[in-house]
Design a protein around this motif. Structure first.
Motif, PDB file in Angstrom:
ATOM      1  N   UNK A   1      -8.458  -3.904   7.811  1.00 62.17           N
ATOM      2  CA  UNK A   1      -8.068  -4.929   6.846  1.00 62.17           C
ATOM      3  C   UNK A   1      -8.262  -4.435   5.423  1.00 62.17           C
ATOM      4  N   UNK A   2      -9.323  -3.667   5.183  1.00 61.96           N
ATOM      5  CA  UNK A   2      -9.560  -3.089   3.860  1.00 61.96           C
ATOM      6  C   UNK A   2      -8.427  -2.148   3.475  1.00 61.96           C
ATOM      7  N   UNK A   3      -7.972  -1.335   4.413  1.00 58.17           N
ATOM      8  CA  UNK A   3      -6.888  -0.399   4.133  1.00 58.17           C
ATOM      9  C   UNK A   3      -5.594  -1.132   3.803  1.00 58.17           C
ATOM     10  N   UNK A   4      -5.265  -2.152   4.586  1.00 57.82           N
ATOM     11  CA  UNK A   4      -4.035  -2.905   4.333  1.00 57.82           C
ATOM     12  C   UNK A   4      -4.109  -3.662   3.009  1.00 57.82           C
ATOM     13  N   UNK A   5      -5.286  -4.195   2.683  1.00 59.28           N
ATOM     14  CA  UNK A   5      -5.440  -4.892   1.409  1.00 59.28           C
ATOM     15  C   UNK A   5      -5.264  -3.942   0.236  1.00 59.28           C
ATOM     16  N   UNK A   6      -5.854  -2.746   0.346  1.00 62.65           N
ATOM     17  CA  UNK A   6      -5.695  -1.758  -0.721  1.00 62.65           C
ATOM     18  C   UNK A   6      -4.238  -1.329  -0.861  1.00 62.65           C
ATOM     19  N   UNK A   7      -3.545  -1.161   0.259  1.00 59.07           N
ATOM     20  CA  UNK A   7      -2.127  -0.792   0.205  1.00 59.07           C
ATOM     21  C   UNK A   7      -1.292  -1.898  -0.440  1.00 59.07           C
ATOM     22  N   UNK A   8      -1.608  -3.155  -0.129  1.00 62.32           N
ATOM     23  CA  UNK A   8      -0.881  -4.272  -0.727  1.00 62.32           C
ATOM     24  C   UNK A   8      -1.113  -4.340  -2.235  1.00 62.32           C
ATOM     25  N   UNK A   9      -2.352  -4.172  -2.665  1.00 58.47           N
ATOM     26  CA  UNK A   9      -2.647  -4.224  -4.097  1.00 58.47           C
ATOM     27  C   UNK A   9      -1.995  -3.063  -4.841  1.00 58.47           C
TER      28      UNK A   9
ATOM     29  N   UNK B   1       9.533  -4.753  -3.451  1.00 58.15           N
ATOM     30  CA  UNK B   1       9.608  -6.124  -2.937  1.00 58.15           C
ATOM     31  C   UNK B   1       9.400  -6.189  -1.445  1.00 58.15           C
ATOM     32  N   UNK B   2      10.072  -5.302  -0.708  1.00 61.04           N
ATOM     33  CA  UNK B   2       9.911  -5.290   0.748  1.00 61.04           C
ATOM     34  C   UNK B   2       8.529  -4.793   1.152  1.00 61.04           C
ATOM     35  N   UNK B   3       7.961  -3.848   0.407  1.00 62.53           N
ATOM     36  CA  UNK B   3       6.615  -3.351   0.745  1.00 62.53           C
ATOM     37  C   UNK B   3       5.589  -4.470   0.687  1.00 62.53           C
ATOM     38  N   UNK B   4       5.639  -5.288  -0.344  1.00 62.27           N
ATOM     39  CA  UNK B   4       4.677  -6.393  -0.455  1.00 62.27           C
ATOM     40  C   UNK B   4       4.821  -7.370   0.703  1.00 62.27           C
ATOM     41  N   UNK B   5       6.050  -7.702   1.063  1.00 62.09           N
ATOM     42  CA  UNK B   5       6.273  -8.661   2.145  1.00 62.09           C
ATOM     43  C   UNK B   5       5.865  -8.077   3.501  1.00 62.09           C
TER      44      UNK B   5
ATOM     45  N   UNK C   1       3.759  -5.531   4.146  1.00 60.43           N
ATOM     46  CA  UNK C   1       2.316  -5.298   4.238  1.00 60.43           C
ATOM     47  C   UNK C   1       1.550  -6.604   4.418  1.00 60.43           C
ATOM     48  N   UNK C   2       2.000  -7.669   3.769  1.00 65.00           N
ATOM     49  CA  UNK C   2       1.379  -8.973   3.999  1.00 65.00           C
ATOM     50  C   UNK C   2       1.524  -9.427   5.441  1.00 65.00           C
ATOM     51  N   UNK C   3       2.692  -9.161   6.034  1.00 66.79           N
ATOM     52  CA  UNK C   3       2.883  -9.494   7.448  1.00 66.79           C
ATOM     53  C   UNK C   3       1.998  -8.645   8.347  1.00 66.79           C
ATOM     54  N   UNK C   4       1.822  -7.363   8.012  1.00 67.18           N
ATOM     55  CA  UNK C   4       0.946  -6.506   8.807  1.00 67.18           C
ATOM     56  C   UNK C   4      -0.508  -6.970   8.730  1.00 67.18           C
ATOM     57  N   UNK C   5      -0.944  -7.437   7.574  1.00 63.33           N
ATOM     58  CA  UNK C   5      -2.298  -7.976   7.446  1.00 63.33           C
ATOM     59  C   UNK C   5      -2.485  -9.201   8.334  1.00 63.33           C
ATOM     60  N   UNK C   6      -1.466 -10.056   8.391  1.00 57.77           N
ATOM     61  CA  UNK C   6      -1.560 -11.249   9.240  1.00 57.77           C
ATOM     62  C   UNK C   6      -1.647 -10.878  10.712  1.00 57.77           C
TER      63      UNK C   6
ATOM     64  N   UNK D   1      15.083  -9.566   6.416  1.00 57.36           N
ATOM     65  CA  UNK D   1      13.831  -8.853   6.645  1.00 57.36           C
ATOM     66  C   UNK D   1      12.687  -9.512   5.882  1.00 57.36           C
ATOM     67  N   UNK D   2      12.938  -9.919   4.661  1.00 54.76           N
ATOM     68  CA  UNK D   2      11.892 -10.588   3.893  1.00 54.76           C
ATOM     69  C   UNK D   2      11.510 -11.935   4.468  1.00 54.76           C
ATOM     70  N   UNK D   3      12.502 -12.742   4.857  1.00 52.93           N
ATOM     71  CA  UNK D   3      12.206 -14.046   5.450  1.00 52.93           C
ATOM     72  C   UNK D   3      11.517 -13.905   6.804  1.00 52.93           C
TER      73      UNK D   3
END
Length: 383
Positions: A87-95, A141-145, A147-152, A230-232
């Motif tokens: 989770x730390x890795x995914x959060x850092x990638x998202x930020x 834009x797609x990276x943020x969406x 990566x957020x889905x991967x965190x979930x 893909x975003x939705x």
């Protein structure tokens, strides 16, 4: 005779002014036609207030993401456990994606703002400039969406299947997931660079994106559909995973209360302190952060993505109305990268722990006040 000469002069003057009127009408009609980039005569002037707001949001977003990354680096000690490191890795990638996605496209847009305000011909974006600008918009834009889905998904597996998560989900797997999702976003972003679709300047001439309105080729329509779908899909998947995780935590909490109800008074007091600390555990902290990120992403990105999707099936609305909706959706989407780091900053364990402690500290106080009031009431009645 004088009357005839005067009439003839009036007719001559009227015929001489007719070409200028026709030329003026032609200029007005040509200016009403939409163009991918407004020229110097029809270019809407950028207000100084709009330029100041753009600079402020860009600076504020960069500072917010850097602050969140600094806090995340300091809190890495709490995530040394194997189950918390992904989770730390995914959060850092998202930020990092939010930071780069805010600074790089923001710098391009700021350049076009300044060029349009000064009305210089050099500010007109070239084809290469527009392609790089549009590719950065699509990629980040797609990276943020994604990566957020991967965190979930990662939190859902960790909460519902903890043994499988601790045994199978490693940092190496998360690195592969980050690279895979980044590659997927990169492939979609660079397709127009290989003549599969096109990037074009969007109204009011300060940003570049996929061609989302007529005239469109089949590749343009497919790319716009792929981006929005893909975003939705990422947003929907995040919502479902967060819902499953929240229900799993709630079910575990209810089971814990049922066990406490059958225990003795001494064990109940001990369990109450344990339950208050369990509420403020890392699992609840990470789920709260993830839920906040998901809600913000849905609110900020949904109008932009839904409008792009609707435009591919319905092209009857006026160009001015389309430009207004799409520009509003873009501004809302840009705030996602500003608000994401503040979710992590505010919903940390220290803040959540204080809220939980304040909530549980009020409960015995309310009970003591009630017993005090009842005792004094009985004394007054006896007197």
């Amino acid at each position: 005779m004088a009357l005839k000469i005067r009439t003839l002069s009036i007719l001559t003057d009227s015929f001489s002014t007719t070409p200028s009127i026709i030329h003026q009408n032609v200029r007005i009609n040509s200016s009403e036609q939409p163009s991918p980039w407004p020229n110097n005569s029809t270019c809407p002037s950028v207000k100084s207030s709009s330029l100041v707001v753009s600079c402020f949001t860009m600076t504020f977003g960069a500072i917010s993401n850097l602050t969140a990354l600094g806090i995340l680096a300091k809190s890495r000690v709490r995530f040394r456990r194997r189950s918390k490191a992904p989770f730390l890795l995914l959060t850092a990638a998202l930020l990092l994606a939010d930071l780069a996605g805010h600074v790089i496209p923001g710098a391009f847009a700021l350049y076009l703002h300044i060029a349009q305000r000064k009305k210089i011909e050099a500010g007109k974006p070239t084809k290469e400039f527009c392609q790089i600008f549009g590719a950065s918009m699509v990629f980040f834009g797609l990276c943020s969406l994604l990566l957020g889905s991967a965190m979930a998904v990662e939190r859902c597996v960790a909460i519902t299947q903890p043994f499988f998560h601790s045994a199978m989900i490693t940092l190496r797997h998360m690195w592969r997931v980050v690279l895979l999702l980044s590659s997927l976003a990169l492939v979609l972003a660079v397709l127009p660079l290989f003549a599969v679709g096109t990037y074009t300047t969007q109204s009011p001439g300060t940003w570049c994106f996929l061609r989302i309105r007529d005239p469109q080729s089949t590749a343009d329509t497919n790319l716009a559909l792929a981006f929005s779908v893909l975003g939705l899909s990422a947003l929907t998947f995040s919502l479902l995973c967060n819902l499953v995780s929240a229900l799993a935590l709630l079910q575990a909490r209810l089971k814990f209360h049922n066990v406490d109800a059958k225990s003795s008074v001494r064990s109940l007091r001990r369990a109450s302190s344990t339950s208050s600390s369990s509420i403020c555990s890392l699992d609840v902290e990470m789920l709260a952060q993830l839920a906040g990120i998901t809600v913000i992403s849905c609110v900020c990105w949904s109008p932009f993505l839904v409008h792009i999707l609707a435009m591919q099936f319905k092209q009857r609305t006026s160009t001015h109305e389309k430009d207004g909706f799409i520009l509003l959706g873009l501004r809302m989407a840009s705030w996602n990268q500003i608000l994401d780091p503040w979710v992590y900053i505010l919903l940390r364990k220290a803040v959540v722990f204080r809220l939980c402690c304040a909530f549980y500290a009020q409960r015995p106080t309310m009970t003591d006040n009630k017993s005090f009031a009842e005792t004094h009431g009985e004394t007054f009645h006896l007197q």
